[in-house]
Design a protein around this motif. Structure first.
Motif, PDB file in Angstrom:
ATOM      1  N   LEU A   1     -15.295  -7.003  -6.663  1.00 22.28           N
ATOM      2  CA  LEU A   1     -13.796  -6.976  -6.731  1.00 22.28           C
ATOM      3  C   LEU A   1     -13.472  -6.079  -5.172  1.00 22.28           C
ATOM      4  O   LEU A   1     -12.853  -6.519  -4.520  1.00 22.28           O
ATOM      5  N   LEU A   2     -14.304  -4.707  -5.354  1.00 24.59           N
ATOM      6  CA  LEU A   2     -14.222  -4.113  -4.067  1.00 24.59           C
ATOM      7  C   LEU A   2     -14.612  -4.854  -2.648  1.00 24.59           C
ATOM      8  O   LEU A   2     -13.918  -4.600  -1.740  1.00 24.59           O
TER       9      LEU A   2
ATOM     10  N   ASP B   1     -13.452   2.856   2.395  1.00 26.20           N
ATOM     11  CA  ASP B   1     -12.743   2.876   0.952  1.00 26.20           C
ATOM     12  C   ASP B   1     -13.570   2.203  -0.014  1.00 26.20           C
ATOM     13  O   ASP B   1     -13.705   2.892  -1.285  1.00 26.20           O
TER      14      ASP B   1
ATOM     15  N   ARG C   1      -5.204   2.786  -1.351  1.00 24.35           N
ATOM     16  CA  ARG C   1      -6.005   1.782  -0.719  1.00 24.35           C
ATOM     17  C   ARG C   1      -7.036   1.600  -1.527  1.00 24.35           C
ATOM     18  O   ARG C   1      -7.314   0.396  -1.673  1.00 24.35           O
ATOM     19  N   GLN C   2      -7.537   2.500  -2.299  1.00 22.31           N
ATOM     20  CA  GLN C   2      -8.566   1.957  -2.963  1.00 22.31           C
ATOM     21  C   GLN C   2      -8.242   0.972  -4.286  1.00 22.31           C
ATOM     22  O   GLN C   2      -8.890  -0.143  -4.355  1.00 22.31           O
TER      23      GLN C   2
ATOM     24  N   LEU D   1      -7.596  -2.207  -2.814  1.00 27.24           N
ATOM     25  CA  LEU D   1      -8.993  -3.071  -2.540  1.00 27.24           C
ATOM     26  C   LEU D   1      -9.137  -3.873  -3.905  1.00 27.24           C
ATOM     27  O   LEU D   1      -9.541  -5.282  -4.057  1.00 27.24           O
ATOM     28  N   LEU D   2      -8.996  -3.054  -5.063  1.00 25.81           N
ATOM     29  CA  LEU D   2      -9.295  -3.704  -6.460  1.00 25.81           C
ATOM     30  C   LEU D   2      -8.129  -5.072  -6.786  1.00 25.81           C
ATOM     31  O   LEU D   2      -8.607  -5.968  -7.059  1.00 25.81           O
TER      32      LEU D   2
ATOM     33  N   THR E   1       0.751  -1.100   0.071  1.00 30.46           N
ATOM     34  CA  THR E   1       0.124   0.018   0.053  1.00 30.46           C
ATOM     35  C   THR E   1       0.979   1.204   0.107  1.00 30.46           C
ATOM     36  O   THR E   1       0.574   2.367  -0.633  1.00 30.46           O
TER      37      THR E   1
ATOM     38  N   GLY F   1     -11.997  -7.373  -1.709  1.00 31.50           N
ATOM     39  CA  GLY F   1     -10.796  -6.509  -1.557  1.00 31.50           C
ATOM     40  C   GLY F   1     -10.935  -6.142   0.029  1.00 31.50           C
ATOM     41  O   GLY F   1     -10.145  -6.070   0.804  1.00 31.50           O
ATOM     42  N   ALA F   2     -12.173  -5.458   0.307  1.00 33.57           N
ATOM     43  CA  ALA F   2     -12.525  -4.882   1.401  1.00 33.57           C
ATOM     44  C   ALA F   2     -12.526  -5.769   2.597  1.00 33.57           C
ATOM     45  O   ALA F   2     -11.808  -5.925   3.710  1.00 33.57           O
TER      46      ALA F   2
ATOM     47  N   THR G   1      -8.842  -7.175   3.137  1.00 36.48           N
ATOM     48  CA  THR G   1      -8.224  -6.053   3.785  1.00 36.48           C
ATOM     49  C   THR G   1      -8.539  -5.841   5.289  1.00 36.48           C
ATOM     50  O   THR G   1      -7.538  -5.623   5.831  1.00 36.48           O
TER      51      THR G   1
END
Lengths: 188, 188
Positions: free
Chosen positions: B154-155, B174, A150-151, A154-155, A130, B158-159, B162
């Motif tokens: 994906l988001l 995010d 950070r966005q 996430l992807l 990151t 990922g969230a 993460t």
DNA sequence: GACAAAATGTACAGATCGGTTCATTTAATG
DNA sequence: CATTAAATGAACCGATCTGTACATTTTGTC
């Protein structure tokens, strides 16, 4: 000349096996069988299986970040281009036969306690990634470089687990499409 | 009246333990100890540990999708609003004490072979979720609803990972910020 | 209370787990 | 060639693994 030591050889081979089969599912006897290195030697270099796992994760962290930065530098020379190149590199990796999800995500899945050293090394790796992306975003003149980093992370994480679970067809291209939109939205 | 059967009780309790401790890390003896259900009964209802795991994952799939759809319906009444509400619901879940990563991501991490039944049920769950979000996107009149759904997934993935690895502080907000940008970009 | 079904506790099998011990063999160095 | 260090094979430890066997106890029903 500088032939890898037995210990380095062990870590490299154990890395491949842990990455392929998982940590709990890989016993020390299987490591002996597949690496050709005796159990006596293993326990001379590493006091416990956990210590060996930690060494493989340290190596993986180094290998993966080397691969990412090297390819990104080769693919782009502008800061914004490098942010996009992160996702080209991701796509290359996912498409390759070497891809088998993210070793750190799998490590954190098997060792869930955040205070466990194996979980902690996974967190360290993700934090480092990151920070690297935030540096690229800052170079690109983004207003909130940490936020964009950070966005985008996430992807990246989403694409990795999605490719692992649902297949490689869409994950990386979708991530790149979405990343471009977010990058454009964040760019001055 | 409709008190849960012993078998249902077993699946519910085993779900919590597998979710908390992992699959390989949870032995049948621990299940006996923590559920208070005898091993004899367990093997009467399920031929193998794998069959029990599959039952817990089926239940988890049902529980999780119920929770998502119920909250989304309560939070929004327009299609586009429901797409955003996905990420409010995600945030609520991640913030809660019940959150411990995604059980299906962890299952696929421990059973990596895509043809393994446990891995396959994880893929099925993710496909179902993607189809659900594509339905919301289609209702919102998005040009490529499947594409937007995959990006938003994906988001979400990922969230989840993460938050599990690096902590809950930023992941869900995010993801919601990024999701809003992607939704606006895709909306007519 | 009699009967049947459901659930239990315990002991066990055979395999594998992480890790240790030790005598032997291989490899490097003088 | 002699010495030392490195690596090996194999047996073993106690614990745990999934799964089974069986006799006993609990539970629900007539």
């Amino acid at each position: 000349m500088a032939r890898p030591s037995k210990q380095e050889e062990l870590v490299e081979k154990a890395l491949k096996i842990f990455y392929r089969d998982g940590f709990h599912a890989t016993g020390m006897d299987k490591l002996v069988e597949e690496t050709g290195i005796s159990k006596t030697s293993m326990y001379k270099y590493f006091r416990t299986k956990e210590d060996l796992i930690l060494a493989t994760l340290e190596l993986r962290d180094q290998q993966f970040r080397d691969m990412m930065t090297t390819r990104i530098e080769a693919l782009a020379d502008t800061p914004k281009g490098k942010l996009v190149a992160c996702f080209d590199t991701l796509q290359e990796w996912i498409a390759s036969d070497a891809f088998n999800c993210c070793m750190f995500i799998k490590a954190a899945s098997e060792y869930q306690n955040p205070s466990h050293p194996i979980h902690a090394i996974a967190a360290k790796h993700k934090n480092t990634m990151t920070t690297y992306m935030a540096g690229l975003a800052r170079d690109a003149g983004v207003g909130d470089p940490e936020g964009l980093a950070r966005q985008l992370m996430l992807l990246k994480e989403g694409a990795i687990v999605t490719a692992h679970i649902q297949g490689k067809a869409y994950a990386a291209p979708d991530a790149k499409d979405a990343a471009r939109i977010l990058i454009e939205h964040a760019c001055p």
